[in-house]
Design an enzyme around this catalytic site. Structure first.
Site, mmCIF file in Angstrom:
data_model
loop_
_atom_site.group_PDB
_atom_site.id
_atom_site.type_symbol
_atom_site.label_atom_id
_atom_site.label_comp_id
_atom_site.label_asym_id
_atom_site.label_seq_id
_atom_site.Cartn_x
_atom_site.Cartn_y
_atom_site.Cartn_z
ATOM 1 N N TRP A 186 -3.516 4.110 6.904
ATOM 2 C CA TRP A 186 -4.822 4.713 7.213
ATOM 3 C C TRP A 186 -5.699 3.756 8.011
ATOM 4 O O TRP A 186 -6.713 4.168 8.573
ATOM 5 C CB TRP A 186 -5.554 5.109 5.916
ATOM 6 C CG TRP A 186 -4.839 6.129 5.088
ATOM 7 C CD1 TRP A 186 -4.118 5.893 3.951
ATOM 8 C CD2 TRP A 186 -4.772 7.546 5.310
ATOM 9 N NE1 TRP A 186 -3.602 7.075 3.462
ATOM 10 C CE2 TRP A 186 -3.997 8.104 4.273
ATOM 11 C CE3 TRP A 186 -5.296 8.401 6.287
ATOM 12 C CZ2 TRP A 186 -3.719 9.468 4.181
ATOM 13 C CZ3 TRP A 186 -5.022 9.767 6.197
ATOM 14 C CH2 TRP A 186 -4.247 10.282 5.159
ATOM 15 N N SER A 219 6.924 -4.255 3.078
ATOM 16 C CA SER A 219 5.689 -3.499 3.311
ATOM 17 C C SER A 219 5.434 -2.416 2.252
ATOM 18 O O SER A 219 5.154 -1.262 2.581
ATOM 19 C CB SER A 219 5.694 -2.890 4.721
ATOM 20 O OG SER A 219 5.816 -3.895 5.689
ATOM 21 N N ASP A 277 10.582 1.547 11.429
ATOM 22 C CA ASP A 277 9.514 0.779 12.081
ATOM 23 C C ASP A 277 9.834 0.547 13.562
ATOM 24 O O ASP A 277 10.992 0.490 13.952
ATOM 25 C CB ASP A 277 9.360 -0.559 11.346
ATOM 26 C CG ASP A 277 8.047 -1.253 11.664
ATOM 27 O OD1 ASP A 277 7.125 -0.593 12.180
ATOM 28 O OD2 ASP A 277 7.940 -2.462 11.390
ATOM 29 N N GLY A 294 5.613 2.156 17.689
ATOM 30 C CA GLY A 294 4.507 1.733 18.548
ATOM 31 C C GLY A 294 5.000 0.804 19.639
ATOM 32 O O GLY A 294 4.686 0.985 20.826
ATOM 33 N N HIS A 300 6.052 7.771 18.238
ATOM 34 C CA HIS A 300 6.181 8.497 16.962
ATOM 35 C C HIS A 300 6.924 9.815 17.174
ATOM 36 O O HIS A 300 7.722 10.223 16.325
ATOM 37 C CB HIS A 300 4.808 8.764 16.352
ATOM 38 C CG HIS A 300 4.098 7.500 15.931
ATOM 39 N ND1 HIS A 300 4.714 6.498 15.211
ATOM 40 C CD2 HIS A 300 2.820 7.069 16.138
ATOM 41 C CE1 HIS A 300 3.852 5.516 14.994
ATOM 42 N NE2 HIS A 300 2.696 5.840 15.550
ATOM 43 N N ARG A 324 15.597 -1.842 7.379
ATOM 44 C CA ARG A 324 14.340 -1.825 8.131
ATOM 45 C C ARG A 324 14.671 -2.066 9.598
ATOM 46 O O ARG A 324 15.353 -3.033 9.934
ATOM 47 C CB ARG A 324 13.359 -2.890 7.652
ATOM 48 C CG ARG A 324 12.033 -2.797 8.442
ATOM 49 C CD ARG A 324 10.942 -3.683 7.895
ATOM 50 N NE ARG A 324 9.676 -3.399 8.575
ATOM 51 C CZ ARG A 324 8.484 -3.468 8.029
ATOM 52 N NH1 ARG A 324 8.365 -3.819 6.769
ATOM 53 N NH2 ARG A 324 7.398 -3.187 8.723
ATOM 54 N N ARG A 359 1.137 5.115 21.841
ATOM 55 C CA ARG A 359 1.939 4.923 20.624
ATOM 56 C C ARG A 359 2.496 6.247 20.081
ATOM 57 O O ARG A 359 3.597 6.293 19.541
ATOM 58 C CB ARG A 359 1.091 4.243 19.544
ATOM 59 C CG ARG A 359 0.692 2.816 19.897
ATOM 60 C CD ARG A 359 -0.253 2.236 18.838
ATOM 61 N NE ARG A 359 0.357 2.231 17.520
ATOM 62 C CZ ARG A 359 1.149 1.243 17.071
ATOM 63 N NH1 ARG A 359 1.409 0.201 17.820
ATOM 64 N NH2 ARG A 359 1.663 1.308 15.863
ATOM 65 N N GLU A 377 -1.213 1.953 3.523
ATOM 66 C CA GLU A 377 -1.940 1.019 4.398
ATOM 67 C C GLU A 377 -2.094 1.568 5.823
ATOM 68 O O GLU A 377 -2.903 1.052 6.601
ATOM 69 C CB GLU A 377 -1.211 -0.328 4.460
ATOM 70 C CG GLU A 377 -1.309 -1.149 3.166
ATOM 71 C CD GLU A 377 -0.491 -0.588 2.013
ATOM 72 O OE1 GLU A 377 0.609 -0.063 2.260
ATOM 73 O OE2 GLU A 377 -0.963 -0.647 0.865
ATOM 74 N N LEU A 428 22.453 17.182 0.915
ATOM 75 C CA LEU A 428 21.743 15.913 1.142
ATOM 76 C C LEU A 428 20.384 15.962 0.446
ATOM 77 O O LEU A 428 19.635 16.920 0.615
ATOM 78 C CB LEU A 428 21.522 15.679 2.647
ATOM 79 C CG LEU A 428 20.737 14.409 2.986
ATOM 80 C CD1 LEU A 428 21.563 13.154 2.723
ATOM 81 C CD2 LEU A 428 20.281 14.413 4.453
ATOM 82 N N ARG A 477 10.203 -7.734 6.164
ATOM 83 C CA ARG A 477 9.385 -7.568 4.955
ATOM 84 C C ARG A 477 9.553 -6.128 4.491
ATOM 85 O O ARG A 477 10.030 -5.271 5.244
ATOM 86 C CB ARG A 477 7.913 -7.879 5.233
ATOM 87 C CG ARG A 477 7.336 -7.127 6.417
ATOM 88 C CD ARG A 477 5.850 -7.456 6.639
ATOM 89 N NE ARG A 477 5.390 -6.843 7.889
ATOM 90 C CZ ARG A 477 5.363 -7.476 9.063
ATOM 91 N NH1 ARG A 477 5.756 -8.729 9.161
ATOM 92 N NH2 ARG A 477 4.947 -6.838 10.160
HETATM 93 C C1 IPE Z 1 5.800 0.177 7.257
HETATM 94 O O1 IPE Z 1 5.587 -0.161 8.597
HETATM 95 C C2 IPE Z 1 5.416 1.603 7.008
HETATM 96 C C3 IPE Z 1 6.270 2.615 7.640
HETATM 97 C C4 IPE Z 1 7.334 2.387 8.355
HETATM 98 C C5 IPE Z 1 5.850 3.967 7.397
HETATM 99 P P1 IPE Z 1 4.241 -0.868 9.081
HETATM 100 O O2 IPE Z 1 4.405 -1.061 10.535
HETATM 101 O O3 IPE Z 1 3.070 -0.104 8.631
HETATM 102 O O4 IPE Z 1 4.288 -2.240 8.282
HETATM 103 P P2 IPE Z 1 3.634 -3.650 8.609
HETATM 104 O O5 IPE Z 1 2.175 -3.399 8.869
HETATM 105 O O6 IPE Z 1 4.313 -4.182 9.826
HETATM 106 O O7 IPE Z 1 3.916 -4.478 7.407
HETATM 107 C C1 IPE Z 2 6.523 2.916 12.317
HETATM 108 O O1 IPE Z 2 6.271 2.444 13.588
HETATM 109 C C2 IPE Z 2 5.844 4.237 12.027
HETATM 110 C C3 IPE Z 2 4.703 4.134 11.110
HETATM 111 C C4 IPE Z 2 4.333 3.058 10.483
HETATM 112 C C5 IPE Z 2 3.932 5.333 10.902
HETATM 113 P P1 IPE Z 2 4.973 1.604 13.922
HETATM 114 O O2 IPE Z 2 3.906 2.539 14.356
HETATM 115 O O3 IPE Z 2 4.597 0.700 12.811
HETATM 116 O O4 IPE Z 2 5.493 0.766 15.162
HETATM 117 P P2 IPE Z 2 5.150 -0.751 15.500
HETATM 118 O O5 IPE Z 2 5.533 -1.561 14.302
HETATM 119 O O6 IPE Z 2 3.689 -0.809 15.791
HETATM 120 O O7 IPE Z 2 6.006 -1.054 16.688
HETATM 121 MG MG MG Z 3 5.134 -1.197 12.356
#
Ligand code: IPE
Ligand code: IPE
Ligand code: MG
Length: 246
Positions: free
Chosen positions: A77, A202, A28, A31, A45, A194, A41, A75, A139, A200
């Site tokens: 999407w 998620s 995580d 973004g 990625h 995480r 963003r 989620e 692996l 959390r």
């Molecule tokens: C969890 O991260 C999903 C992935 C890392 C793929 P999110 O950024 O989607 O989770 P929330 O919305 O903060 O709970």
């Molecule tokens: C995790 O990074 C990647 C995915 C959930 C696909 P985020 O895109 O959730 O990054 P933040 O949480 O917005 O910083």
């Molecule tokens: Mg995130």
């Protein structure tokens, strides 16, 4: 000669034996990493995908032989079409570009999550690389795409119900349910990490990680290096896991 012997023993003395063998990571913070720099963003990625390569390459030497990575949730999407399509393109590119390296490095790649909603082309890349790497053993890499623990449990319940209806199973056990999950045959994670400071899970592996250790780090995924992973593995190897025993 003596120096070589000491070097060979050093990792064991450092606690390798007690280290997590199955590490699952909620990657995580991509973004925020990009936004902090005033970039789109998707740049975060892309940098995140680069980190995946480095972590995959480093994992076996850190004593990890199962690595499960959360790449896209059921989620996710809810995000903009541009971000979703950009992420799907990154997954396809990762599979195409890394296929040869994964074969050469003994990585067995598998996917968990609900595939039917994914683009046909991506689905065929996924099944192609699973078949191509099926006999690799160094692996076990599992990537969760369109994965949600609740969705997985609902799909598993349907499979279990069919097995009960056919008379194959009379009274389902925990093991029967585990065998209907996307992770059937995989060991449970020892450690879930995480990144990005959120505390959390998620919807990530709620059944499988019921007894895992958890580690939350403020480091954003695009900054997460093999050195961070090594430090977490070293530190958490001291934890005592009791699984309910006294
Ligand atoms: C969890 O991260 C999903 C992935 C890392 C793929 P999110 O950024 O989607 O989770 P929330 O919305 O903060 O709970
Ligand atoms: C995790 O990074 C990647 C995915 C959930 C696909 P985020 O895109 O959730 O990054 P933040 O949480 O917005 O910083
Ligand atoms: Mg995130």
């Amino acid at each position: 000669m003596a120096a070589e012997a000491v070097m060979a023993c050093a990792p064991l003395a450092g606690g390798t034996v007690a280290r997590a063998r199955h590490v699952a990571i909620i990657m995580d913070g991509n973004g925020r990493w990009a936004t902090e720099r005033g970039w789109p963003r998707l740049v975060g990625h892309r940098r995140g995908a680069q980190r995946v390569k480095e972590i995959v390459r480093a994992a076996p030497d850190l004593g990890v032989d199962w690595l499960t990575l959360y790449a896209f949730s059921t989620e996710n999407w809810k995000r903009s079409t541009e971000e979703v399509l950009g992420l799907m393109a990154i997954f396809a590119r990762y599979i195409r570009r890394e296929a040869a390296a994964m074969s050469a490095e003994g990585v067995r790649l598998r996917f968990i999550g609900e595939r039917a909603r994914l683009d046909d082309k991506l689905q065929s890349l996924m099944s192609g690389i699973e078949a191509r790497t099926a006999s690799n053993t160094r692996l076990n890499l599992t990537v969760a795409i369109n994965y949600g623990g609740r969705d997985e449990l609902a799909r598993a319940a349907a499979r279990l119900a069919a097995r009960i209806a056919s008379g194959e199973i009379a009274r389902p056990t925990e093991a029967d349910l585990a065998a209907c999950l996307d992770t059937a045959g995989h060991p449970d994670p020892d450690l879930v990490i995480r990144t990005s400071g959120e505390t959390r899970i998620s919807n990530f592996l709620p059944f499988q990680a019921a007894y895992s250790e958890y580690e939350f780090t403020p480091v954003l995924w695009p900054d997460f290096s093999p050195a961070h992973l090594a430090e977490i593995l070293e530190r958490t190897s001291q934890r005592q896991r009791r699984f309910g025993a006294a």
